[in-house]
Design an enzyme around this catalytic site. Structure first.
Site, PDB file in Angstrom:
ATOM      1  N   THR A  26       0.844  -1.195   0.000  1.00  0.00           N
ATOM      2  CA  THR A  26       0.000   0.000   0.000  1.00  0.00           C
ATOM      3  C   THR A  26       0.876   1.240   0.000  1.00  0.00           C
ATOM      4  O   THR A  26       1.731   1.388   0.859  1.00  0.00           O
ATOM      5  CB  THR A  26      -0.889  -0.002   1.267  1.00  0.00           C
ATOM      6  OG1 THR A  26      -1.710  -1.159   1.241  1.00  0.00           O
ATOM      7  CG2 THR A  26      -1.762   1.237   1.336  1.00  0.00           C
ATOM      8  N   HIS A 173      -7.133 -10.947  -2.554  1.00  0.00           N
ATOM      9  CA  HIS A 173      -6.556 -10.639  -1.242  1.00  0.00           C
ATOM     10  C   HIS A 173      -7.471 -11.211  -0.164  1.00  0.00           C
ATOM     11  O   HIS A 173      -8.490 -10.616   0.180  1.00  0.00           O
ATOM     12  CB  HIS A 173      -6.420  -9.124  -1.099  1.00  0.00           C
ATOM     13  CG  HIS A 173      -5.622  -8.677   0.089  1.00  0.00           C
ATOM     14  ND1 HIS A 173      -5.217  -9.528   1.096  1.00  0.00           N
ATOM     15  CD2 HIS A 173      -5.129  -7.450   0.425  1.00  0.00           C
ATOM     16  CE1 HIS A 173      -4.529  -8.835   2.001  1.00  0.00           C
ATOM     17  NE2 HIS A 173      -4.465  -7.584   1.607  1.00  0.00           N
ATOM     18  N   ASN A 176      -4.599 -10.741   5.886  1.00  0.00           N
ATOM     19  CA  ASN A 176      -4.320  -9.518   6.641  1.00  0.00           C
ATOM     20  C   ASN A 176      -5.532  -8.809   7.237  1.00  0.00           C
ATOM     21  O   ASN A 176      -5.533  -7.593   7.403  1.00  0.00           O
ATOM     22  CB  ASN A 176      -3.511  -8.539   5.770  1.00  0.00           C
ATOM     23  CG  ASN A 176      -2.184  -9.142   5.348  1.00  0.00           C
ATOM     24  OD1 ASN A 176      -1.767 -10.165   5.893  1.00  0.00           O
ATOM     25  ND2 ASN A 176      -1.516  -8.544   4.378  1.00  0.00           N
ATOM     26  N   TYR A 178      -8.602  -8.285   6.124  1.00  0.00           N
ATOM     27  CA  TYR A 178      -9.576  -7.599   5.268  1.00  0.00           C
ATOM     28  C   TYR A 178     -10.799  -8.502   5.036  1.00  0.00           C
ATOM     29  O   TYR A 178     -10.906  -9.585   5.622  1.00  0.00           O
ATOM     30  CB  TYR A 178      -8.892  -7.115   3.983  1.00  0.00           C
ATOM     31  CG  TYR A 178      -7.810  -6.109   4.341  1.00  0.00           C
ATOM     32  CD1 TYR A 178      -8.160  -4.844   4.818  1.00  0.00           C
ATOM     33  CD2 TYR A 178      -6.460  -6.447   4.307  1.00  0.00           C
ATOM     34  CE1 TYR A 178      -7.181  -3.935   5.224  1.00  0.00           C
ATOM     35  CE2 TYR A 178      -5.483  -5.540   4.721  1.00  0.00           C
ATOM     36  CZ  TYR A 178      -5.854  -4.291   5.174  1.00  0.00           C
ATOM     37  OH  TYR A 178      -4.899  -3.397   5.599  1.00  0.00           O
ATOM     38  N   ASN A 233      -4.721  -5.896  12.017  1.00  0.00           N
ATOM     39  CA  ASN A 233      -6.134  -5.507  11.910  1.00  0.00           C
ATOM     40  C   ASN A 233      -7.026  -6.275  12.877  1.00  0.00           C
ATOM     41  O   ASN A 233      -8.206  -6.519  12.611  1.00  0.00           O
ATOM     42  CB  ASN A 233      -6.651  -5.659  10.470  1.00  0.00           C
ATOM     43  CG  ASN A 233      -6.100  -4.589   9.550  1.00  0.00           C
ATOM     44  OD1 ASN A 233      -5.966  -3.435   9.965  1.00  0.00           O
ATOM     45  ND2 ASN A 233      -5.773  -4.947   8.316  1.00  0.00           N
TER      46      ASN A 233
HETATM   47  C1  PHB Z   1      -1.077  -1.547   5.120  1.00  0.00           C
HETATM   48  O1  PHB Z   1      -1.587  -0.551   4.643  1.00  0.00           O
HETATM   49  O2  PHB Z   1      -0.228  -1.482   6.024  1.00  0.00           O
HETATM   50  C2  PHB Z   1      -1.477  -2.852   4.610  1.00  0.00           C
HETATM   51  C3  PHB Z   1      -2.423  -2.921   3.608  1.00  0.00           C
HETATM   52  C4  PHB Z   1      -2.787  -4.154   3.119  1.00  0.00           C
HETATM   53  C5  PHB Z   1      -2.217  -5.286   3.636  1.00  0.00           C
HETATM   54  C6  PHB Z   1      -1.277  -5.221   4.625  1.00  0.00           C
HETATM   55  C7  PHB Z   1      -0.902  -3.983   5.106  1.00  0.00           C
HETATM   56  O3  PHB Z   1      -2.575  -6.486   3.178  1.00  0.00           O
END
Ligand code: PHB
Length: 357
Positions: A26, A173, A176, A178, A233
């Site tokens: 990102t 994705h 992490n 999401y 997260n």
């Molecule tokens: C982040 O913005 O730190 C981030 C975004 C997406 C990811 C992991 C980290 O899968």
């Protein structure tokens, strides 16, 4: 001779020149939500990677969770990403688009005051990055079962847009913390419909998305990213080994482009004990390992058949010519954390290439 990071490999019928993958990162440099020329320059600089996976690119407005991230669901966004795919292809590289829905890792500021959506109305600990700085995450709205087909359709549509934009494939994705990961793990999914409860139900959203995307653009152009031990997260699971063994078994024989595993806990917190080898062993296709690798560990993982490819994040961010540097055992540029997220070309396209003496 055994393989290493510099061995070539076939992916999606294409020959990659090495097994070094640029991990999705990102960077928040798309102020209009549209990939731009500066981003094309950044990705083009890194085209010597065997494969580039883009930063997360949202599949819809509802999917947004951060400022200045690019989308991949309308014509303007497609045209924007063409700059990047052309820049990478002109230099002989390959590039997949990472398809992203942040779910509860978002804020009403991105949704005209409406709540972000999630499998269940469970507020994650922590803060959202908004245009006005950090704001505490809110309690999200649980998606109604009737809303789920539209989300699957958005992934399918985004995959079509990605192919039109010239990407060689897409990565779903599912890592992490999401949206898809929120469905997979029992700490964030307390649903009682067909998308919650059993492992089969918690992995249903992922499987339906993978099926819709694979049927549309080809399973061999579709990769999946998972993160079995990440607690980033505020995501958690009571039995991650069983959960991710199950998910992988279901993905194993679909003929996917690859399975991409974040093998670490990005928070650095003490992590659950998951044996990644059990996941690798269950999957029939290419396995990309990611998380804290350097050249020696990348080479040994490939030589010992624990991974087929290795993804590097921060090292690629700071070293556009990372494969050449590894090959020459040259020193690496240091990454500047203050310019990771947002801003301009500083800390983005101005990391120096190796001087060839
Ligand atoms: C982040 O913005 O730190 C981030 C975004 C997406 C990811 C992991 C980290 O899968």
């Amino acid at each position: 001779m055994s393989n290493n990071l510099f061995s070539n490999i076939q992916l999606t019928g294409q020959e990659l020149s090495n097994r070094m993958v640029m991990a999705p990162l990102t960077r928040n440099r798309a102020p209009e939500g549209i990939a731009n020329a500066l981003m094309a320059e950044y990705y083009g600089q890194r085209a010597s990677a065997g494969l580039i996976i883009t930063e997360g690119t949202q599949i819809s407005q509802q999917a947004v969770g951060y400022p200045a991230t690019a989308g991949i669901y309308n014509q303007e966004q497609i045209e924007g990403w063409k700059l990047t795919t052309n820049a990478v292809h002109e230099k002989g590289g390959s590039i997949f688009a990472q398809l992203w829905h942040c779910g509860r890792v978002s804020h009403p500021d991105f949704h005209g005051g409406e709540l972000p959506v999630a499998p269940s109305a469970i507020q994650p600990a922590g803060d959202a990055f908004t245009y006005e700085g950090l704001k505490p995450f809110v309690k999200p709205r649980a998606l109604d079962t009737s809303e789920i087909p539209a989300i699957i359709e958005q992934y399918r549509h985004a995959a079509v847009c990605a192919v039109e934009a010239g990407f060689d494939g897409v990565e779903i994705h599912a890592a992490n913390g999401y949206l898809i990961d929120q469905f997979i793990r029992d700490g964030s999914n307390q649903r009682t419909d067909a998308y919650g409860g059993s492992l089969e139900n918690r992995s249903r959203l992922l499987m339906e998305i993978v099926t819709a995307v694979g049927n549309e653009i080809g399973f061999d152009k579709t990769g999946v990213r998972l993160s079995p031990i990440n607690t980033f997260n505020d995501i958690s699971d009571s039995d991650p080994q069983s959960t991710f063994n199950f998910v992988t078994t279901n993905l194993a024989s679909l003929g996917l482009a690859y399975l991409h595993i974040v093998e670490v806990d990005m928070t650095g917190a003490s992590s659950s004990n998951v044996d990644m080898q059990q996941i690798r062993d269950r999957f029939d296709g290419l396995y990309i390992g990611n998380g804290g690798y350097d050249k020696p560990r990348g080479n040994s993982s490939i030589a010992e058949n624990r991974a087929d490819l290795v993804a590097f994040g921060i090292p690629f961010l700071a070293n556009p010519d990372l494969p050449a540097r590894f090959q020459a055992d040259a020193p690496l540029n240091e990454a500047d954390q203050s310019t990771f997220y947002g801003g301009d070309e500083h800390g983005y396209t101005d990391y120096p290439f190796l001087e060839i003496a």
